[in-house]
Design a protein around this motif. Sequence first.
Motif, PDB file in Angstrom:
ATOM      1  N   GLU A  96      -5.257  10.593  -6.450  1.00  0.00           N
ATOM      2  CA  GLU A  96      -5.079   9.141  -6.364  1.00  0.00           C
ATOM      3  C   GLU A  96      -5.866   8.432  -7.460  1.00  0.00           C
ATOM      4  OE1 GLU A  96      -5.722   5.037  -5.384  1.00  0.00           O
ATOM      5  OE2 GLU A  96      -7.300   6.552  -5.242  1.00  0.00           O
ATOM      6  N   ARG A 100      -3.954   6.362 -10.462  1.00  0.00           N
ATOM      7  CA  ARG A 100      -4.079   4.907 -10.308  1.00  0.00           C
ATOM      8  C   ARG A 100      -3.826   4.139 -11.600  1.00  0.00           C
ATOM      9  NH1 ARG A 100      -9.616   3.382  -8.033  1.00  0.00           N
ATOM     10  NH2 ARG A 100      -8.808   4.585  -6.280  1.00  0.00           N
ATOM     11  N   THR A 142       2.949   3.542  -3.441  1.00  0.00           N
ATOM     12  CA  THR A 142       1.952   2.697  -2.786  1.00  0.00           C
ATOM     13  C   THR A 142       2.160   2.651  -1.279  1.00  0.00           C
ATOM     14  OG1 THR A 142       1.778   1.318  -4.772  1.00  0.00           O
ATOM     15  CG2 THR A 142       0.955   0.385  -2.718  1.00  0.00           C
ATOM     16  N   GLN A 146      -0.297   4.133   1.592  1.00  0.00           N
ATOM     17  CA  GLN A 146      -0.812   3.225   2.609  1.00  0.00           C
ATOM     18  C   GLN A 146      -0.505   3.733   4.013  1.00  0.00           C
ATOM     19  OE1 GLN A 146      -2.765   0.634   2.051  1.00  0.00           O
ATOM     20  NE2 GLN A 146      -2.964   0.303   4.250  1.00  0.00           N
TER      21      GLN A 146
END
Length: 258
Positions: A96, A100, A142, A146
Motif C-alpha cells: 500500500e 500510494r 481505494t 477501504q
Amino acid sequence: MDKAKQWILGKKTLLQRVGAVALALGVWQALAMAVGEQLLVPTPLSVAGRLGTIWQEAGFWDTVWFTFRKIVAGFLLGLGFGLGFGALAGRFPLFEILFRPWAVMIKSIPVASFIIICLIWMSSARLSIFISFLMVLPIIYTNVLQSIRSVDGQMLEAVRVFRLSWPKRVLYLWLPQLKPYLLSACGVSLGISWKAGIAAEIIGIPAGSIGRMFYDAKVYFNTVDLFAWTVIVVVISVLFEKGFLALLRAGFGKGESL
C-alpha cells in the motif's frame, strides 16, 4: 397491503423520472427556440429524427462495437487489477505504501494530459482501453482497500478462533464486506470509463470509433450528429451500467446463498 404500497411507490417513482426527463427536454426545446439556430442548438425533434436514421447507415454497428469493446475491456482490466492491488494492499501494508504515489498520481493528473502522453507510447486504436483502465483502477483499488480496513476486529478474531478455511472466509466474511464498496465503486467508475474512453478517441481519432464520429461532426459543423452521438453514448453507457451492476448483485446473491 405491502405489495400495494410498493406498487404505488413504484408508480410514483416512475412518474417522477418521466417528469424529470420531460422537463429536461422542455428546457432543451426552449433553449433551441431562444437561440433560433440549428447549427448551435438543434431541437430535440431534429436529434430524434437523426437517431431514427443514423443506425441504418453503413458501419454504424461496427463503430458502436469498436468503441464498446475497447471501453469495456479497459473497465474490466481496471476492475481486475483494482481488486488484486486492493487485496494486496490490505494484506501487505508495504504494498500500500509503495502503490500510494501511483494511485495519487493517476487520480490527480488531468485525463487530457494522460491521453496526450499515452499517444506517444501507443496507437490511437488502443488508447481508449488504457485510459479507461487508468481511470477505473484507483477507484476500485481505494474502495477494496477501504472495505478490508473496515472489517470488524471481532469478526476477524472469530474467524481465527473457529479456524475457518480460506474459501469460507472469503464466502462469509470478505464477500459480504466487499459488496457495498464494490457496487459503489463500479457505479462510479463505469460512467468515468465511458467519459475517459470517448475523450481518448476524440483526441486520438482512431478510424471506425465513436470518437471519430464526434470529431467529424465538429469539423463539419454537424451539430445534429454531435447531439445524436452524445445521446447514443449516454444510452449505451447507462444500459451497460445497469446490466453489469445487475449481474454483480446476482453474483453476490448466489455467493451469499451458498
